[in-house]
Design an enzyme around this catalytic site. Structure first.
Site, short mmCIF file in Angstrom:
data_model
loop_
_atom_site.label_atom_id
_atom_site.label_comp_id
_atom_site.label_asym_id
_atom_site.label_seq_id
_atom_site.Cartn_x
_atom_site.Cartn_y
_atom_site.Cartn_z
N TYR A 170 -49.79 -18.24 -31.91
CA TYR A 170 -49.67 -19.70 -32.00
C TYR A 170 -48.98 -20.08 -33.31
CZ TYR A 170 -51.01 -24.64 -32.00
OH TYR A 170 -50.99 -26.02 -32.03
N SER A 175 -47.56 -27.80 -36.03
CA SER A 175 -48.96 -27.57 -36.39
C SER A 175 -49.03 -27.10 -37.83
CB SER A 175 -49.60 -26.53 -35.48
OG SER A 175 -50.91 -26.20 -35.92
#
Length: 267
Positions: free
Chosen positions: A142, A129
């Site tokens: 995250y 990501s």
């Protein structure tokens, strides 16, 4: 001979888009899900696999090898979102996120390496990501789990070169998928000192996903990488400003970059 591809988390979102695109291009694709019975109309085979359960990883990989006699490409796509003030996220949820986003992909890699080494060839793409390049407020866990996978890939690549096994990271920005629905959200507590900024940031994050790019952009990028003889270490896929944010982090002083992020999230 069609290359055999395994995509973890291939039943929805980015994984599904990649699987459908590669199937149309003539690849033999196997996707995975914890509940494959819910995806009987999939354009490609969906196997049972939970990245947090090593026995299901081994069973899925062995089933593919038994049926196809080879496994050419692994796309480590299965992942989970998590949001909240780090102070208020339960330890169990932090560990569960790392089990899915970090330890899970590593265990899938370990399961496919013996076959790829036997073939003297293989390609592994880890879907990370853009959030993994920076510590984002209320997405810190995250960011950390995806950033950890980015770094471990750098090391893995060097260890695997002598076996002709290639590995790369593909970091997406915001895409229009159902990832927000599957996230763990730390609850908005009425007595929390983070209630307003966390609530505002949560709404902003959901708006970004809703306005995200078409996931077929990721499918096209993955296909292009698969047809590259020497993949790069890192790829970023998404809106220009999201990719440019990584460049800014590299060139700006830390405090200035932090200020830009805080202004963006209205903190």
């Amino acid at each position: 001979m069609s290359k055999v591809v395994l995509i973890t988390g291939g039943s929805s979102g980015i994984g599904k888009s990649i699987g459908e695109f590669l199937t149309e291009k003539g690849f033999k694709v196997y996707g995975t899900s914890r509940t494959p019975e819910n995806y009987k109309n999939s354009q490609f085979d969906i196997l049972t696999l939970d990245v947090k359960k090593i026995e299901t990883i081994s069973q899925a990989v062995q089933e593919i090898i038994r049926k196809e006699g080879r496994l050419d490409v692994l796309i480590n796509n299965a992942g989970a979102g998590i949001t909240g003030p780090i102070e208020e996220i339960p330890d169990a949820e932090i560990k569960a996120n790392f089990e899915t986003n970090f330890f899970g992909p590593i265990n899938v890699i370990k399961a496919v390496l013996p076959q790829m080494r036997k073939q003297k060839a293989g390609l592994i793409l880890n879907i990370t990501s853009i959030a993994g390049y920076m510590g984002l407020p209320y997405r810190g866990i995250y960011s950390a789990s995806k950033g950890a996978l980015e770094l471990v890939t750098e090391a893995f690549r060097m260890e695997l070169k002598e076996f002709n096994i290639q590995m790369t990271n593909v970091a997406p920005g915001d895409f229009a998928t159902n990832i927000a629905a599957g996230r763990y959200h730390a609850p908005l507590l009425n007595d929390s000192p983070y209630k307003k900024p966390y609530g505002d940031t949560l709404n902003l994050m959901n708006d970004h996903v809703d306005a995200g790019s078409n996931p077929y952009m990721m499918a096209e990028a993955v296909y292009k990488i698969m047809n590259t003889s020497t993949p790069k270490v890192h790829y970023k896929v998404g809106a220009f400003m999201q990719k440019f944010s990584i460049v800014l982090k590299r060139i700006l002083p830390d405090k200035l970059y932090e200020k830009i992020l805080m202004n963006h999230y209205k903190l």
